[in-house]
Design a protein around this motif. Structure first.
Motif, PDB file in Angstrom:
ATOM      1  N   ALA A  14      10.832  14.961  11.130  1.00 35.16           N
ATOM      2  CA  ALA A  14       9.464  15.448  10.939  1.00 35.16           C
ATOM      3  C   ALA A  14       8.984  15.078   9.539  1.00 35.16           C
ATOM      4  N   GLY A  15       7.741  14.632   9.472  1.00 33.69           N
ATOM      5  CA  GLY A  15       7.170  14.187   8.214  1.00 33.69           C
ATOM      6  C   GLY A  15       7.336  12.698   7.966  1.00 33.69           C
ATOM      7  N   MET A  83       2.202   5.332  12.489  1.00 37.27           N
ATOM      8  CA  MET A  83       2.203   6.786  12.692  1.00 37.27           C
ATOM      9  C   MET A  83       2.836   7.452  11.479  1.00 37.27           C
ATOM     10  N   ASN A  84       2.055   8.290  10.823  1.00 36.78           N
ATOM     11  CA  ASN A  84       2.525   8.996   9.630  1.00 36.78           C
ATOM     12  C   ASN A  84       2.546  10.493   9.867  1.00 36.78           C
ATOM     13  N   SER A  85       3.254  11.196   8.983  1.00 38.57           N
ATOM     14  CA  SER A  85       3.334  12.664   9.061  1.00 38.57           C
ATOM     15  C   SER A  85       3.689  13.121  10.471  1.00 38.57           C
ATOM     16  N   LEU A  86       4.712  12.516  11.025  1.00 34.70           N
ATOM     17  CA  LEU A  86       5.078  12.804  12.411  1.00 34.70           C
ATOM     18  C   LEU A  86       5.588  14.233  12.570  1.00 34.70           C
ATOM     19  N   LYS A  87       5.278  14.791  13.737  1.00 34.35           N
ATOM     20  CA  LYS A  87       5.647  16.168  14.065  1.00 34.35           C
ATOM     21  C   LYS A  87       6.519  16.164  15.324  1.00 34.35           C
ATOM     22  N   PRO A  88       7.314  17.190  15.523  1.00 31.38           N
ATOM     23  CA  PRO A  88       8.125  17.234  16.748  1.00 31.38           C
ATOM     24  C   PRO A  88       7.289  17.104  18.013  1.00 31.38           C
ATOM     25  N   GLU A  89       6.065  17.614  17.980  1.00 33.26           N
ATOM     26  CA  GLU A  89       5.203  17.505  19.167  1.00 33.26           C
ATOM     27  C   GLU A  89       4.697  16.092  19.416  1.00 33.26           C
ATOM     28  N   VAL A 117      10.875  12.861  17.460  1.00 32.69           N
ATOM     29  CA  VAL A 117      10.719  13.422  16.124  1.00 32.69           C
ATOM     30  C   VAL A 117      11.531  14.714  16.052  1.00 32.69           C
ATOM     31  N   SER A 118      12.501  14.736  15.180  1.00 36.56           N
ATOM     32  CA  SER A 118      13.365  15.910  15.047  1.00 36.56           C
ATOM     33  C   SER A 118      12.823  16.844  13.973  1.00 36.56           C
ATOM     34  N   SER A 119      13.061  18.126  14.176  1.00 34.72           N
ATOM     35  CA  SER A 119      12.549  19.123  13.226  1.00 34.72           C
ATOM     36  C   SER A 119      13.557  19.406  12.119  1.00 34.72           C
TER      37      SER A 119
END
Length: 119
Positions: A14-15, A83-89, A117-119
């Protein structure tokens, strides 16, 4: 006929960031533009972004505006999704699709690439 091949997916924290590529071949003169879509587990397919093949104008879904950027390299017949600032969703299978000039429909689809995307 247009053939699309995606690449660049993978596992990211994530991020983090990823850049997906969609290489087009075949009758690219027959398309208006390319779009990126995704389908997460148990979810419907979601439109993300679109770029016009000629001119390069772009359009984004509100859900990714400001985080994702679509671009193209005409010489390479390739469209990218940064893709930036990736989130688990954001975890999903990401696919590109080509909009056919004749019908205005997304007729041609790639096989998809998994983004996790892992948290």
């Amino acid at each position: 006929q247009v053939h699309l091949v995606e690449s660049g997916g993978g596992l990211v924290q994530a991020g983090g960031s990823l850049r997906l590529s969609c290489a087009a071949s075949g009758s690219t003169f027959s398309i208006n533009g390319l779009g990126w879509f995704r389908q997460g587990p148990g979810k419907e397919r979601e439109f993300l972004a679109r770029i016009w093949w000629s001119g390069g104008s772009t359009y984004y879904a509100e859900s990714v505006k400001g985080r994702f950027t679509i671009s193209r390299d005409i010489a390479k017949n390739t469209v990218y999704l940064q893709m930036n600032s990736l989130k688990p969703e954001d975890t999903a299978v990401y696919s590109c699709a080509a909009e056919e000039k004749l019908t205005g429909n997304y007729r041609y689809w790639g096989q998809g690439t998994q983004v996790t995307v892992s948290s």
